[in-house]
Design a protein around this motif. Structure first.
Motif, PDB file in Angstrom:
ATOM      1  N   LEU A 106      57.202  14.295  39.290  1.00 41.64           N
ATOM      2  CA  LEU A 106      55.759  14.413  39.239  1.00 41.64           C
ATOM      3  C   LEU A 106      54.961  15.255  39.991  1.00 41.64           C
ATOM      4  N   PRO A 107      55.030  16.575  39.536  1.00 43.07           N
ATOM      5  CA  PRO A 107      54.463  17.691  40.477  1.00 43.07           C
ATOM      6  C   PRO A 107      53.079  17.176  40.908  1.00 43.07           C
ATOM      7  N   SER A 108      52.599  17.905  42.151  1.00 40.07           N
ATOM      8  CA  SER A 108      51.104  17.780  42.417  1.00 40.07           C
ATOM      9  C   SER A 108      50.286  18.573  41.574  1.00 40.07           C
ATOM     10  N   PRO A 109      49.131  17.812  41.057  1.00 35.79           N
ATOM     11  CA  PRO A 109      48.452  18.514  40.110  1.00 35.79           C
ATOM     12  C   PRO A 109      47.387  19.513  41.016  1.00 35.79           C
ATOM     13  N   SER A 110      46.933  20.434  40.329  1.00 37.94           N
ATOM     14  CA  SER A 110      45.927  21.572  40.672  1.00 37.94           C
ATOM     15  C   SER A 110      44.769  21.313  39.678  1.00 37.94           C
ATOM     16  N   ASP A 111      43.480  21.526  40.207  1.00 34.92           N
ATOM     17  CA  ASP A 111      42.188  21.625  39.467  1.00 34.92           C
ATOM     18  C   ASP A 111      42.211  22.969  38.800  1.00 34.92           C
ATOM     19  N   LEU A 112      42.501  23.274  37.702  1.00 40.95           N
ATOM     20  CA  LEU A 112      42.489  24.660  37.031  1.00 40.95           C
ATOM     21  C   LEU A 112      41.289  25.158  36.983  1.00 40.95           C
ATOM     22  N   ARG A 113      40.250  24.372  36.775  1.00 44.29           N
ATOM     23  CA  ARG A 113      39.081  24.762  36.007  1.00 44.29           C
ATOM     24  C   ARG A 113      38.414  26.090  36.959  1.00 44.29           C
ATOM     25  N   LEU A 114      38.241  26.018  38.157  1.00 50.98           N
ATOM     26  CA  LEU A 114      37.679  27.180  38.736  1.00 50.98           C
ATOM     27  C   LEU A 114      38.623  28.264  38.817  1.00 50.98           C
ATOM     28  N   LEU A 115      39.870  28.046  38.813  1.00 47.39           N
ATOM     29  CA  LEU A 115      40.783  29.030  39.003  1.00 47.39           C
ATOM     30  C   LEU A 115      40.995  29.886  37.953  1.00 47.39           C
TER      31      LEU A 115
END
Length: 274
Positions: A57-66
Motif C-alpha cells: 500500500l504505497p503512500s499516496p500523493s496529492d497529484l492535483r497541484l503537481l
C-alpha cells in the motif's frame, strides 16, 4: 481493530541503539490485525526480519497541484534538482556534488539546486567538495512551501535522488507528476517507481560507505541519460502517467479496504508473498 502502516524499511539493526523502540515495534507488528508497507522491498524485509506478511500500500500523493504545474520552455540549461535532507548522508548529496563535476564536463551550462533542509555546516561541506568552477552553479533553496514545490519540480530538467535505504521515494513520484524525468539509486524501494526507462534512470550504488552510495561515474551517466530523455517531447506525458498509480484516486479505495475490518484490500493493494 489495529491497522499499522510501516512507512520505512524495517530492519532489526535499526533498533540496536534504541532497543525500547524496537520492543514497541515488534509488539505492534505482531499484534496488528493488518500491516501495510510502501514497497515490495519493505514487505520482503518485514517478512524476513519480523516474520510478518503485509499488504502493499504505497503512500499516496496529492497529484492535483503537481499535475497542474506546467513545464517552462527549454532554454538549453540542464537544471538538476535534489529534493531531500542533505544533512543525512544516506540521501547522497555529497555523491551528487562529485557527479555534478562529471556532468558539467559534458554539459557546461548545468545547474544544481538543493531543495530541502540543509544546515550551514552541510552547505559549507558541499561547497568545499565542489570544484571551484562549479560552486557558482550550486544553489541551496531550502524547504520552501507546498505551493512552491510543484514549480521547482516543473522547472527542473531532471530530479536526482541518489538516496539509499528508501522505502518508497515520494520526491520521485512528485517530480514525475510534474512531467520531470528522474534519476534514482538502484537500492531499496525506489526501483518500483523508476521502472520505465522512458521516464527515468537508475544507477548502481557501488560499495556503500559511511551510509551512502559511492559510484559517482554511474550517477553522472544516469543523469546525462535522463537529460537526453528530457529532450523527447513525449517524456513529460510519460512521466505524468507513471505517477498516476501513486495518487489518491488510485490508492484511496485500497486504503478504504485496508482500514475497514472484514474487507479484502482492493487493487492496487495486494498481499505480499514471503
Amino acid at each position: 481493530f489495529l491497522a499499522y502502516h510501516v512507512v520505512g524499511i524495517p530492519v532489526r539493526a535499526y533498533f540496536r541503539r534504541i532497543p525500547h523502540d524496537g520492543m514497541a515495534f515488534r509488539h505492534v507488528v505482531k499484534a496488528a490485525d493488518r500491516c501495510a508497507v510502501g514497497s515490495r522491498h519493505a514487505g520482503a524485509m518485514l517478512a524476513a526480519e519480523f516474520g510478518r506478511q503485509a499488504t502493499l500500500l504505497p503512500s499516496p500523493s496529492d497529484l492535483r497541484l503537481l499535475h497542474a504545474a506546467r513545464k517552462p520552455a527549454r532554454d538549453g540549461v540542464l537544471r538538476l534538482l535534489f529534493e531531500g535532507a542533505a544533512d543525512d548522508p544516506r540521501t547522497g548529496a555529497a555523491l551528487l556534488v562529485q557527479a555534478f563535476a562529471r556532468v558539467r564536463a559534458i554539459r557546461p551550462a548545468a545547474e544544481l539546486e538543493f531543495g530541502g533542509p540543509a544546515s550551514e555546516a552541510t552547505i559549507r561541506a558541499l561547497l568545499a567538495l565542489a570544484r571551484p568552477e562549479d560552486r557558482a552553479a550550486l544553489r541551496f533553496t531550502g524547504v520552501g512551501t507546498p505551493e512552491e514545490l510543484p514549480l521547482r519540480y516543473a522547472r527542473a530538467t531532471v530530479l536526482v535522488h541518489p538516496a539509499i535505504w528508501e522505502a518508497q521515494g515520494m520526491a520521485l513520484v512528485e517530480a514525475l507528476a510534474c512531467g520531470t524525468p528522474v534519476v534514482a539509486c538502484d537500492h531499496g524501494g525506489v526501483p518500483e517507481i523508476v521502472d520505465d526507462p522512458r521516464s527515468g534512470r537508475l544507477f548502481r550504488p557501488g560499495p556503500i560507505e559511511r551510509h551512502a552510495a559511492t559510484d559517482e561515474a554511474a550517477l553522472a551517466e544516469a543523469i546525462l541519460a535522463a537529460a537526453a530523455l528530457a529532450d523527447d517531447p513525449q517524456t513529460e506525458q510519460r512521466c505524468r502517467e507513471r505517477a498516476a498509480p501513486f495518487g489518491w484516486a488510485a490508492l484511496g479505495p485500497a486504503y478504504d479496504a485496508h482500514l475497514a475490518p472484514g474487507l479484502e484490500p482492493a487493487a492496487p493493494g495486494r498481499e505480499l508473498a514471503a
